[in-house]
Design a protein around this motif. Structure first.
Motif, short mmCIF file in Angstrom:
data_model
loop_
_atom_site.label_atom_id
_atom_site.label_comp_id
_atom_site.label_asym_id
_atom_site.label_seq_id
_atom_site.Cartn_x
_atom_site.Cartn_y
_atom_site.Cartn_z
N ALA A 121 0.87 -1.18 0.00
CA ALA A 121 0.00 0.00 0.00
C ALA A 121 0.90 1.22 0.00
CB ALA A 121 -0.91 0.00 1.23
N PHE A 122 0.98 1.90 -1.13
CA PHE A 122 1.89 3.03 -1.21
C PHE A 122 1.46 4.13 -0.24
CE2 PHE A 122 2.50 1.15 -5.48
CZ PHE A 122 3.87 0.93 -5.39
N SER A 123 2.45 4.74 0.38
CA SER A 123 2.19 5.75 1.39
C SER A 123 1.50 6.99 0.80
CB SER A 123 3.49 6.18 2.06
OG SER A 123 3.28 7.19 3.01
N THR A 124 0.65 7.58 1.60
CA THR A 124 0.02 8.85 1.23
C THR A 124 0.57 10.00 2.08
OG1 THR A 124 -1.80 8.38 2.77
CG2 THR A 124 -2.12 7.75 0.47
N HIS A 125 1.64 9.71 2.82
CA HIS A 125 2.24 10.70 3.72
C HIS A 125 3.19 11.60 2.93
CE1 HIS A 125 4.23 11.53 7.91
NE2 HIS A 125 3.95 12.62 7.25
N GLU A 126 2.70 12.75 2.52
CA GLU A 126 3.53 13.68 1.76
C GLU A 126 4.59 14.31 2.66
OE1 GLU A 126 3.62 14.31 -1.41
OE2 GLU A 126 1.82 13.26 -2.10
N ARG A 127 5.82 14.29 2.20
CA ARG A 127 6.93 14.94 2.92
C ARG A 127 7.66 15.81 1.90
NH1 ARG A 127 8.15 11.73 7.85
NH2 ARG A 127 6.98 9.77 7.78
N TRP A 128 7.02 16.90 1.52
CA TRP A 128 7.52 17.75 0.43
C TRP A 128 7.67 19.17 0.95
CZ3 TRP A 128 8.57 16.40 -4.76
CH2 TRP A 128 8.86 17.48 -5.61
N LEU A 203 12.08 11.24 -4.45
CA LEU A 203 13.24 11.72 -5.21
C LEU A 203 13.95 12.90 -4.54
CD1 LEU A 203 12.22 11.38 -8.97
CD2 LEU A 203 13.92 10.07 -7.69
N PRO A 204 13.25 13.93 -4.06
CA PRO A 204 13.98 15.01 -3.37
C PRO A 204 14.72 14.52 -2.12
CG PRO A 204 11.77 15.73 -3.97
CD PRO A 204 11.82 14.26 -4.20
N PHE A 205 14.15 13.54 -1.42
CA PHE A 205 14.83 12.98 -0.26
C PHE A 205 16.12 12.28 -0.69
CE2 PHE A 205 11.62 14.29 2.45
CZ PHE A 205 11.72 13.76 3.74
N LEU A 206 16.05 11.52 -1.78
CA LEU A 206 17.25 10.83 -2.26
C LEU A 206 18.33 11.82 -2.66
CD1 LEU A 206 15.76 7.95 -4.48
CD2 LEU A 206 16.21 7.98 -2.01
N ALA A 207 17.94 12.87 -3.35
CA ALA A 207 18.92 13.89 -3.76
C ALA A 207 19.55 14.55 -2.54
CB ALA A 207 18.24 14.93 -4.64
#
Length: 255
Positions: A121-128, A203-207
């Motif tokens: 179940a893909f997360s819906t917790h936005e961390r942007w 992706l922004p977290f990985l960067a």
């Protein structure tokens, strides 16, 4: 000194270790939300479980693979090892990274299965948000600084305790709760629970984590200088004659 384990075993250990780590992070988050509605208590339970779990996994599996469980650490070890000759090679990196990512996804699925949730179940917790990305840079830089600084200071045996303690502290002093790990970040996108992160935020977290890893290596150089390159001659000064003589790196290591 015993011979290193075969690459396939080391990669398997990296995958299993990362899976166990993510299972601890996600599972403790699920358990915490079922036991209390207080967010502070949930975070405390989640961070304590992560500290204990990570410390055990590093002490237990470190002698086999080095217990990276983190692509940022593996890449940093490869980069520094190019100069010293004692880090993982490209072949190791090519085996470790997919194993870590696959293990992280498997660990998230396992944690959901243990609590009767949907297996994927893909997360819906936005961390942007910019401040979250900055927090990931700081958290990852501190982690890499600590790991490689301990090695340079001859304190690598303290890594299981100190690295786990740092991650526990970073849960609280960073706004992102210190993911600091690209594989774990990807794995946590596969669980719609307390510990999850929406796929669109990954992706922004990985960067930010890769930038943080580079910054951490810079901090190691600032604090400890550059390590000597493999094969470099070392100048040794005799106390009696104060005359410089060349000595090979191999001879110096034996001494």
């Amino acid at each position: 000194m015993s011979a290193p384990a075969p690459l396939i075993r080391r990669a398997a250990v990296e995958g299993l270790g990362t899976a166990a780590l993510v299972a601890v992070v996600v599972g403790s988050g699920i358990q915490a939300t079922e036991l209390t509605h207080d967010v502070g208590t949930q975070l405390l339970a989640n961070s304590l479980a992560t500290v204990f779990g990570l410390s055990v996994l590093m002490a237990f599996l470190g002698p086999v693979s080095g217990a990276h469980f983190n692509p940022a650490v593996t890449l940093a070890a490869w980069y520094t090892g190019r100069r010293t000759g004692d880090g993982p090679g490209l072949r190791d990196v090519a085996a470790y990274l997919p194993a870590q990512v696959a293990g992280a996804i498997g660990g998230a699925v396992l944690a959901d299965a243990m609590f009767g949730n949907s297996l994927v179940a893909f997360s819906t917790h936005e961390r942007w948000a910019g401040h979250l990305w900055l927090a990931e840079v700081v958290a990852t830089a501190g982690l890499v600084w600590l790991i490689f600084g301990l090695a340079r200071a001859g304190r690598a045996h303290l890594a299981p305790l100190l690295v786990a303690s740092y991650i526990g502290a970073a849960y609280w002093f960073t706004s992102s709760t210190s993911f600091a790990n690209p594989a774990v970040t990807i794995g946590r996108a596969f669980t719609d629970t307390f510990a999850g992160i929406a796929p669109t935020s990954v992706l922004p977290f990985l960067a930010a984590q890769l930038i943080g890893a580079a910054a951490g290596l810079c901090l190691v150089v600032v604090c400890f200088g550059r390590p000597a390159a493999a094969g470099e001659d070392e100048v040794v000064v005799s106390h009696a004659e104060q005359q410089p003589t060349a000595r090979s790196a191999e001879e110096s290591a034996l001494a």
